[in-house]
Write an enzyme that holds these catalytic residues in place. Structure first.
Site, PDB file in Angstrom:
ATOM      1  N   PHE A 122      54.261  -0.793 -10.461  1.00  0.00           N
ATOM      2  CA  PHE A 122      55.235  -2.152 -10.510  1.00  0.00           C
ATOM      3  C   PHE A 122      54.640  -2.773 -11.751  1.00  0.00           C
ATOM      4  O   PHE A 122      53.213  -2.558 -12.701  1.00  0.00           O
ATOM      5  CB  PHE A 122      54.341  -3.423  -9.344  1.00  0.00           C
ATOM      6  N   LEU A 124      55.363  -6.008 -14.396  1.00  0.00           N
ATOM      7  CA  LEU A 124      55.329  -7.432 -14.560  1.00  0.00           C
ATOM      8  C   LEU A 124      54.694  -7.396 -15.931  1.00  0.00           C
ATOM      9  O   LEU A 124      55.129  -7.708 -16.562  1.00  0.00           O
ATOM     10  CB  LEU A 124      54.868  -8.414 -13.403  1.00  0.00           C
ATOM     11  N   GLU A 126      52.883  -7.900 -19.494  1.00  0.00           N
ATOM     12  CA  GLU A 126      53.162  -7.568 -20.898  1.00  0.00           C
ATOM     13  C   GLU A 126      51.543  -7.633 -21.417  1.00  0.00           C
ATOM     14  O   GLU A 126      51.188  -8.342 -21.049  1.00  0.00           O
ATOM     15  CB  GLU A 126      54.552  -7.902 -21.584  1.00  0.00           C
ATOM     16  N   PRO A 127      51.887  -6.844 -23.043  1.00  0.00           N
ATOM     17  CA  PRO A 127      50.740  -7.163 -23.634  1.00  0.00           C
ATOM     18  C   PRO A 127      50.551  -8.600 -24.210  1.00  0.00           C
ATOM     19  O   PRO A 127      49.396  -9.060 -24.234  1.00  0.00           O
ATOM     20  CB  PRO A 127      50.951  -6.668 -24.921  1.00  0.00           C
ATOM     21  N   SER A 131      50.066 -13.947 -16.688  1.00  0.00           N
ATOM     22  CA  SER A 131      50.088 -14.982 -16.088  1.00  0.00           C
ATOM     23  C   SER A 131      51.006 -15.807 -16.538  1.00  0.00           C
ATOM     24  O   SER A 131      51.568 -16.315 -15.681  1.00  0.00           O
ATOM     25  CB  SER A 131      49.298 -15.873 -16.538  1.00  0.00           C
ATOM     26  N   ARG A 283      13.271  -1.266   3.027  1.00  0.00           N
ATOM     27  CA  ARG A 283      12.310  -0.814   1.454  1.00  0.00           C
ATOM     28  C   ARG A 283      10.720  -1.634   1.360  1.00  0.00           C
ATOM     29  O   ARG A 283      10.906  -3.124   1.482  1.00  0.00           O
ATOM     30  CB  ARG A 283      12.871  -1.867   0.711  1.00  0.00           C
ATOM     31  N   GLN A 294      12.650 -14.772   3.984  1.00  0.00           N
ATOM     32  CA  GLN A 294      13.739 -15.641   4.016  1.00  0.00           C
ATOM     33  C   GLN A 294      14.391 -16.417   3.001  1.00  0.00           C
ATOM     34  O   GLN A 294      15.562 -16.062   3.280  1.00  0.00           O
ATOM     35  CB  GLN A 294      13.228 -16.948   4.290  1.00  0.00           C
ATOM     36  N   GLU A 381      47.012  -9.244  -9.551  1.00  0.00           N
ATOM     37  CA  GLU A 381      48.208 -10.250  -9.374  1.00  0.00           C
ATOM     38  C   GLU A 381      47.847 -11.565  -8.735  1.00  0.00           C
ATOM     39  O   GLU A 381      47.774 -11.822  -7.763  1.00  0.00           O
ATOM     40  CB  GLU A 381      48.667  -9.466  -7.702  1.00  0.00           C
ATOM     41  N   THR A 383      45.329 -14.422 -11.515  1.00  0.00           N
ATOM     42  CA  THR A 383      44.143 -14.529 -11.677  1.00  0.00           C
ATOM     43  C   THR A 383      43.511 -15.202 -10.401  1.00  0.00           C
ATOM     44  O   THR A 383      43.890 -16.642  -9.712  1.00  0.00           O
ATOM     45  CB  THR A 383      43.531 -14.798 -12.932  1.00  0.00           C
TER      46      THR A 383
HETATM   47  C1  LIG Z   1      42.811  -2.955 -13.076  1.00  0.00           C
HETATM   48  C2  LIG Z   1      44.835  -3.908 -13.500  1.00  0.00           C
HETATM   49  C3  LIG Z   1      45.564  -3.450 -12.851  1.00  0.00           C
HETATM   50  C4  LIG Z   1      46.429  -3.920 -13.219  1.00  0.00           C
HETATM   51  N1  LIG Z   1      47.527  -3.531 -12.844  1.00  0.00           N
HETATM   52  C5  LIG Z   1      48.582  -4.210 -12.993  1.00  0.00           C
HETATM   53  C6  LIG Z   1      49.990  -3.528 -12.352  1.00  0.00           C
HETATM   54  O1  LIG Z   1      49.988  -2.520 -11.349  1.00  0.00           O
HETATM   55  N2  LIG Z   1      51.194  -4.709 -12.394  1.00  0.00           N
HETATM   56  C7  LIG Z   1      50.894  -5.355 -13.502  1.00  0.00           C
HETATM   57  O2  LIG Z   1      52.494  -6.046 -13.498  1.00  0.00           O
HETATM   58  N3  LIG Z   1      49.298  -6.160 -14.142  1.00  0.00           N
HETATM   59  C8  LIG Z   1      49.355  -5.424 -13.563  1.00  0.00           C
HETATM   60  N4  LIG Z   1      47.864  -6.289 -14.340  1.00  0.00           N
HETATM   61  C9  LIG Z   1      47.530  -6.511 -15.477  1.00  0.00           C
HETATM   62  C10 LIG Z   1      47.639  -7.831 -14.328  1.00  0.00           C
HETATM   63  O3  LIG Z   1      47.599  -8.923 -13.493  1.00  0.00           O
HETATM   64  C11 LIG Z   1      47.089  -9.289 -15.305  1.00  0.00           C
HETATM   65  O4  LIG Z   1      45.920  -8.586 -16.326  1.00  0.00           O
HETATM   66  C12 LIG Z   1      46.765 -10.715 -14.522  1.00  0.00           C
HETATM   67  O5  LIG Z   1      48.681 -10.931 -13.958  1.00  0.00           O
HETATM   68  C13 LIG Z   1      46.334 -11.882 -15.618  1.00  0.00           C
HETATM   69  O6  LIG Z   1      46.722 -11.421 -16.968  1.00  0.00           O
HETATM   70  P1  LIG Z   1      46.291 -11.668 -18.255  1.00  0.00           P
HETATM   71  O7  LIG Z   1      45.261 -10.313 -18.199  1.00  0.00           O
HETATM   72  O8  LIG Z   1      47.235 -11.224 -19.677  1.00  0.00           O
HETATM   73  O9  LIG Z   1      45.548 -13.154 -18.875  1.00  0.00           O
HETATM   74  P2  LIG Z   1      45.439 -14.215 -19.459  1.00  0.00           P
HETATM   75  O10 LIG Z   1      47.178 -14.274 -18.448  1.00  0.00           O
HETATM   76  O11 LIG Z   1      45.766 -13.909 -20.987  1.00  0.00           O
HETATM   77  O12 LIG Z   1      44.575 -14.728 -18.323  1.00  0.00           O
HETATM   78  C14 LIG Z   1      43.540 -15.271 -19.386  1.00  0.00           C
HETATM   79  C15 LIG Z   1      42.853 -16.303 -18.652  1.00  0.00           C
HETATM   80  O13 LIG Z   1      43.858 -17.547 -18.562  1.00  0.00           O
HETATM   81  C16 LIG Z   1      43.644 -17.748 -17.234  1.00  0.00           C
HETATM   82  N5  LIG Z   1      43.938 -18.880 -17.276  1.00  0.00           N
HETATM   83  C17 LIG Z   1      45.778 -18.539 -17.285  1.00  0.00           C
HETATM   84  N6  LIG Z   1      46.560 -19.203 -17.358  1.00  0.00           N
HETATM   85  C18 LIG Z   1      45.976 -20.254 -16.405  1.00  0.00           C
HETATM   86  C19 LIG Z   1      46.658 -21.405 -15.766  1.00  0.00           C
HETATM   87  N7  LIG Z   1      47.377 -22.190 -15.710  1.00  0.00           N
HETATM   88  N8  LIG Z   1      45.166 -22.298 -15.438  1.00  0.00           N
HETATM   89  C20 LIG Z   1      43.608 -21.812 -16.029  1.00  0.00           C
HETATM   90  N9  LIG Z   1      43.523 -20.910 -16.069  1.00  0.00           N
HETATM   91  C21 LIG Z   1      44.562 -20.189 -16.572  1.00  0.00           C
HETATM   92  C22 LIG Z   1      43.259 -16.408 -16.963  1.00  0.00           C
HETATM   93  O14 LIG Z   1      43.365 -17.102 -15.290  1.00  0.00           O
HETATM   94  C23 LIG Z   1      42.620 -15.879 -17.342  1.00  0.00           C
HETATM   95  O15 LIG Z   1      41.150 -16.492 -17.424  1.00  0.00           O
HETATM   96  C24 LIG Z   1      46.487  -5.286 -14.045  1.00  0.00           C
HETATM   97  C25 LIG Z   1      45.202  -5.768 -14.388  1.00  0.00           C
HETATM   98  C26 LIG Z   1      44.245  -5.196 -14.441  1.00  0.00           C
HETATM   99  C27 LIG Z   1      42.724  -5.433 -14.697  1.00  0.00           C
END
Ligand SMILES: Cc1cc2nc3c(=O)[nH]c(=O)nc-3n(C[C@H](O)[C@H](O)[C@H](O)COP(=O)(O)OP(=O)(O)OC[C@H]3O[C@@H](n4cnc5c(N)ncnc54)[C@H](O)[C@@H]3O)c2cc1C
Length: 403
Positions: A122, A124, A126-127, A131, A283, A294, A381, A383
């Protein structure tokens, strides 16, 4: 109201539990250590008919739905989150095709997933756009000139269509996949209009499709994430999923996935708590065992309560999704499951490391592996922060309201 699973679902849960204990548990550590794709586990899933759980029977699946797949994933995730990911990938790229794909697409691409002849991934993210999906730069432009260069893995070819250019990243299962669900901008590339984003089925074997690199990951090692580069890839018109500009499809697909991701979190939390509980019972310390203390008992109890809460949220979310209830008004119920269960996985695995003390930090025990694996669940999918935003929107719109 009935909280019991059906006899079929209970039988599925029991059989996957046995398979996980016999085949997954002994392999989990080695898969993490080598980082190699566990073909033997894939074969075991195929032999047990688990690859088509969420695919309807008329398309060669077993029709167990999102609930069935979630239950299976919960069992597998008790021992290995990467093996749970392998099952998840039988639905994530498939979802948009099931929801909006043509009959032809369903017949060409889905039965092979159920039999294990085809795998999918899947695309979606990109570098520069995780989100912020509207920030994607992958473009699809209408094809001009004579003839498509595409020929499908399933034998069909066609004229016309689209040309895709761009780079997708962090894509799970990118190396093993035979086809990809890929989102690209069909509208104005600088516009943030969601209506300008379209889903396509792209095959691995097509000219211009490459996987130049995979990532070095902290956890879930064994199924690669990596880059998919699309360089002038000709995609036939019949491989557009749903309608052009149907971005809503990405959200619908992800909404329906929430319980499935949540199940990875629940299984991990269950595995971690059970392991740590058995450890502290044995342990010896202070003239008794660590489990007599507790402060320790209360921590165990709190996670146990949260596991049960997460299961209720998740099974309800799966029940909703199986009825096609994954549109906007159901988002807070679906996102609550994903948010709660994946955050729980982080807390439960953290507690497990702590309860084992130094032993929990060492690779002699699975606790450090669970801890590393859990960290990705609150990112993938959508955050945790994105889920909270979605839930808040649902409350503000009274989709989640108690009056
Ligand atoms: C192991 C792994 C597998 C993955 N597999 C896939 C895959 O199969 N296909 C695919 O398309 N992607 C995949 N991803 C990517 C994943 O979906 C993205 O990492 C995720 O959507 C977050 O995007 P980003 O890493 O660019 O973070 P960013 O969008 O840059 O976010 C950085 C930080 O800002 C916060 N943030 C962003 N927007 C908001 C908001 N509106 N309000 C508050 N905080 C916010 C985020 O929560 C995060 O803490 C994978 C990622 C990992 C780690």
């Amino acid at each position: 109201m009935d909280f019991d699973l059906s006899p079929e679902m209970t039988a599925l849960q029991q059989s996957v539990r046995r398979l996980s204990q016999e085949k997954i548990k002994p392999r989990a550590r080695e898969i993490d250590a080598t980082g190699e794709y566990p073909e033997d586990v894939f074969d075991a899933f195929r032999d047990a008919d688990l690859l088509g759980l969420s695919i309807p029977t008329e398309l060669g699946g077993s029709g167990a739905g999102i609930l069935g797949l979630s239950l299976a994933i919960e069992e597998v995730a008790k021992y290995s989150n990467v093996c749970a990911l392998m099952l998840l990938l039988t639905r994530l790229p498939v979802g948009p095709v099931l929801i909006a794909g043509s009959d032809d697409q369903k017949k060409r691409y889905l039965p092979g997933i159920a039999t294990g002849e085809l795998r999918a991934a899947f695309g979606l993210s990109e570098p520069q756009a995780g989100s912020d999906v509207a920030g994607m730069r992958t473009r699809a432009t209408p094809e001009s000139g004579a003839g498509s260069r595409t020929r499908s893995v399933t034998g069909s070819g066609s004229e016309g269509g689209w040309v895709l250019n761009g780079t997708k990243c962090w894509m799970s299962g990118v190396r093993e996949a035979d086809w990809y669900t890929v989102f690209a901008k069909t509208g104005d590339p600088v516009s943030r209009d969601h209506g300008g984003i379209t889903a396509f089925i792209v095959e691995r074997g097509w000219e211009g499709v490459s996987v130049p690199r995979t990532d070095h990951k902290m956890g879930v090692r064994g199924v690669d994430t990596g880059e998919l580069v699309l360089d002038d890839v000709h995609v036939p018109a019949e491989n557009v999923i749903g309608e052009v500009g149907g971005f809503r499809l990405a959200m619908l697909g992800l909404n329906a996935m929430r319980p499935i991701v949540a199940a990875r979190g629940i299984g991990l939390a269950e595995g971690a708590l059970m392991y740590a509980t058995e450890y502290v019972k044995g342990r010896e310390a202070f003239g008794g065992t660590i489990s007599d203390l507790q402060g320790v008992r209360w921590e165990i109890a709190k996670i146990a309560v949260d596991i049960e809460a997460a299961r209720l949220l998740t099974y309800r979310a799966a029940w909703l999704a199986d009825q096609g209830k994954f549109t906007k008004e159901y988002v807070p119920f679906l996102s609550s499951a994903k948010y709660f269960a994946t955050e729980l996985a982080v807390r439960a695995s953290g507690l497990a490391v702590q309860l084992l003390g130094a032993a929990g930090y060492m690779t002699d025990h699975p606790t450090e592996l669970w801890y590393r694996d859990a960290r990705q669940l609150t990112i993938v999918e959508g955050t945790s922060q994105v889920q909270l935003d979605l839930i808040a929107r649902g409350v503000l719109a009274h989709h989640l309201w108690w009056d």
